[in-house]
Write an enzyme that holds these catalytic residues in place. Sequence first.
Site, PDB file in Angstrom:
ATOM      1  NE  ARG A  27     -44.845 -15.447  93.306  1.00  0.00           N
ATOM      2  CZ  ARG A  27     -45.349 -15.207  94.510  1.00  0.00           C
ATOM      3  NH1 ARG A  27     -44.737 -15.649  95.573  1.00  0.00           N
ATOM      4  NH2 ARG A  27     -46.440 -14.497  94.641  1.00  0.00           N
ATOM      5  NE  ARG A  31     -39.553 -15.373  99.097  1.00  0.00           N
ATOM      6  CZ  ARG A  31     -40.668 -15.205  99.791  1.00  0.00           C
ATOM      7  NH1 ARG A  31     -40.620 -14.643 100.969  1.00  0.00           N
ATOM      8  NH2 ARG A  31     -41.827 -15.615  99.315  1.00  0.00           N
ATOM      9  NE  ARG A  40     -36.642  -9.974  98.764  1.00  0.00           N
ATOM     10  CZ  ARG A  40     -36.391  -9.325  99.891  1.00  0.00           C
ATOM     11  NH1 ARG A  40     -35.136  -9.161 100.298  1.00  0.00           N
ATOM     12  NH2 ARG A  40     -37.381  -8.822 100.599  1.00  0.00           N
ATOM     13  CE1 TYR A 153     -52.457  -9.967  98.349  1.00  0.00           C
ATOM     14  CE2 TYR A 153     -53.294 -10.450  96.156  1.00  0.00           C
ATOM     15  CZ  TYR A 153     -52.652 -10.852  97.300  1.00  0.00           C
ATOM     16  OH  TYR A 153     -52.191 -12.139  97.407  1.00  0.00           O
TER      17      TYR A 153
HETATM   18  O1  CP3 Z   1     -43.131 -16.493  88.426  1.00  0.00           O
HETATM   19  C1  CP3 Z   1     -42.144 -15.732  88.460  1.00  0.00           C
HETATM   20  O2  CP3 Z   1     -40.974 -16.150  88.608  1.00  0.00           O
HETATM   21  C2  CP3 Z   1     -42.363 -14.241  88.246  1.00  0.00           C
HETATM   22  C3  CP3 Z   1     -42.460 -13.497  89.439  1.00  0.00           C
HETATM   23  C4  CP3 Z   1     -43.757 -13.314  90.218  1.00  0.00           C
HETATM   24  C5  CP3 Z   1     -43.729 -12.754  91.505  1.00  0.00           C
HETATM   25  N1  CP3 Z   1     -45.028 -12.533  91.896  1.00  0.00           N
HETATM   26  C6  CP3 Z   1     -42.519 -12.424  92.268  1.00  0.00           C
HETATM   27  C7  CP3 Z   1     -42.597 -12.310  93.732  1.00  0.00           C
HETATM   28  C8  CP3 Z   1     -45.104 -13.515  89.865  1.00  0.00           C
HETATM   29  C9  CP3 Z   1     -45.682 -14.155  88.629  1.00  0.00           C
HETATM   30  C10 CP3 Z   1     -45.890 -13.005  90.934  1.00  0.00           C
HETATM   31  C11 CP3 Z   1     -47.367 -12.981  90.909  1.00  0.00           C
HETATM   32  C12 CP3 Z   1     -48.093 -12.670  92.146  1.00  0.00           C
HETATM   33  N2  CP3 Z   1     -47.788 -11.725  93.095  1.00  0.00           N
HETATM   34  C13 CP3 Z   1     -49.329 -13.259  92.503  1.00  0.00           C
HETATM   35  C14 CP3 Z   1     -50.097 -14.246  91.671  1.00  0.00           C
HETATM   36  C15 CP3 Z   1     -49.522 -15.609  91.740  1.00  0.00           C
HETATM   37  C16 CP3 Z   1     -49.694 -16.274  93.061  1.00  0.00           C
HETATM   38  O3  CP3 Z   1     -48.668 -16.586  93.682  1.00  0.00           O
HETATM   39  O4  CP3 Z   1     -50.845 -16.513  93.447  1.00  0.00           O
HETATM   40  C17 CP3 Z   1     -49.727 -12.686  93.724  1.00  0.00           C
HETATM   41  C18 CP3 Z   1     -50.974 -13.035  94.506  1.00  0.00           C
HETATM   42  C19 CP3 Z   1     -48.758 -11.718  94.082  1.00  0.00           C
HETATM   43  C20 CP3 Z   1     -48.757 -10.795  95.265  1.00  0.00           C
HETATM   44  C21 CP3 Z   1     -47.585 -11.047  96.116  1.00  0.00           C
HETATM   45  N3  CP3 Z   1     -46.308 -10.636  95.828  1.00  0.00           N
HETATM   46  C22 CP3 Z   1     -47.549 -11.773  97.338  1.00  0.00           C
HETATM   47  C23 CP3 Z   1     -48.744 -12.404  97.992  1.00  0.00           C
HETATM   48  C24 CP3 Z   1     -46.204 -11.763  97.767  1.00  0.00           C
HETATM   49  C25 CP3 Z   1     -45.638 -12.356  99.030  1.00  0.00           C
HETATM   50  C26 CP3 Z   1     -45.502 -13.811  98.796  1.00  0.00           C
HETATM   51  C27 CP3 Z   1     -44.427 -14.451  99.612  1.00  0.00           C
HETATM   52  O5  CP3 Z   1     -44.194 -15.632  99.302  1.00  0.00           O
HETATM   53  O6  CP3 Z   1     -43.852 -13.826 100.512  1.00  0.00           O
HETATM   54  C28 CP3 Z   1     -45.439 -11.077  96.806  1.00  0.00           C
HETATM   55  C29 CP3 Z   1     -43.973 -10.884  96.808  1.00  0.00           C
HETATM   56  C30 CP3 Z   1     -43.224 -11.642  95.759  1.00  0.00           C
HETATM   57  N4  CP3 Z   1     -43.512 -11.567  94.426  1.00  0.00           N
HETATM   58  C31 CP3 Z   1     -42.069 -12.467  95.950  1.00  0.00           C
HETATM   59  C32 CP3 Z   1     -41.669 -12.885  94.683  1.00  0.00           C
HETATM   60  C33 CP3 Z   1     -40.464 -13.711  94.325  1.00  0.00           C
HETATM   61  C34 CP3 Z   1     -41.410 -12.801  97.271  1.00  0.00           C
HETATM   62  C35 CP3 Z   1     -40.860 -11.592  97.956  1.00  0.00           C
HETATM   63  C36 CP3 Z   1     -39.369 -11.447  98.047  1.00  0.00           C
HETATM   64  O7  CP3 Z   1     -38.561 -11.995  97.285  1.00  0.00           O
HETATM   65  O8  CP3 Z   1     -38.983 -10.694  98.922  1.00  0.00           O
END
Ligand code: CP3
Length: 347
Positions: A27, A31, A40, A153
């Site tokens: 990640r 944020r 964003r 999910y």
């Molecule tokens: O690593 C990176 O920089 C690449 C980006 C990346 C995102 N999601 C961006 C994201 C990667 C590799 C993921 C994978 C992902 N997404 C996983 C597997 C890795 C892990 O964290 O376990 C999972 C389970 C998801 C599903 C998902 N997407 C969730 C649970 C959420 C909410 C999480 C939160 O912290 O709110 C997302 C949204 C998400 N995906 C965000 C980002 C940067 C945050 C939302 C935003 O910016 O508004």
Amino acid sequence: MPLQSNARFLRAIAREPTDCTPIWIMRQAGRYLPQYRATRARAGSFMTLCKTPELAAEVTLQPLQCYALDAAIIFSDILTIPDAMGLGLQVIESKGPVFSHPVQDEKSILHLTLPDPAKLAYVYDAIKLVQRELAGRIPLIGFCGSPWTLAAYMVEGKSMPGFPLIHEMKEKTPALLHQLLSLLAKAVTQHLLGQIQAGVQTVMLFDTWGGLLNTQDYEAFSLYYLREIVQALNQSVPVILFTKKGGQWLSQMADTGCDVIGIDWETSLTDARKIVGTRVALQGNMDPAILLSDPSTIRKEVARLLAAYGHGSGHIFNLGHGITPDVPPEHVQVLVDTVHELSLPYH
Ligand code: CP3
């Protein structure tokens, strides 16, 4: 494929000598970075950010402009596959991901088909834009979720502690769940091959919820499909497997034919190295919470983890899970620079 001028990451995967230990951060575009929050906000929503290749490319590159990272990861989400299958994904600020059409019965699962690759073309376009900018300076990682994690999910419809609905499906209608997992394994393979064709040099499979399973169910409902995907990719690029809370299954994971295993902070790097031997490289495993402490605590923890892996190549430094939004960006600088500095004597 251009020769990478920074080849530390790919050399560590191949367990070839490097000058120091490479690092990237799960990640890393996210944020905690003010630049990410600004882009964003400009996009208006998380999904628009994902689906606009120019903006996805921009946020992919942001952490590389700030820190001496050794790999980039394409900005996207694991849930783009179910979105492309018609489940309707929204990522809501306070709730996380939500599907408007979860798959909770036989009829909706039997109706699902492989996503049309055109519906994920925005990911491939973003990869091409990033590769044009990177011009071979740093390798780029593509990724997907594991079939089990995607199904968790898709069945639940949102994030939910323990994901009770998929467990119920596993107990009551296991054949139906296998049908869903089997389709997802094909969709994941297709999406990874699309990313490889667009130019990523490594792929990572995120099995975030595999650790909810017992050993027998992990083998049947998660690892079986991970193995199928790794084998279908046929060594076209290195594969990183990450099962959160998967520390007890490292040997089985190494036997899938993957190249790297990502470990969370509950597993010791020393023990993990003993278990996998020379079969795979290891990625990890600092607790993301350490980044909320202070520079001297971060340096001490980096030193401890480098010593835990020990001498030689085959370690890719990372966190044990994604970086959290509350981390001060200066602490990431300390982490990246300390890994490069303190790892020199181990190489
Ligand atoms: O690593 C990176 O920089 C690449 C980006 C990346 C995102 N999601 C961006 C994201 C990667 C590799 C993921 C994978 C992902 N997404 C996983 C597997 C890795 C892990 O964290 O376990 C999972 C389970 C998801 C599903 C998902 N997407 C969730 C649970 C959420 C909410 C999480 C939160 O912290 O709110 C997302 C949204 C998400 N995906 C965000 C980002 C940067 C945050 C939302 C935003 O910016 O508004």
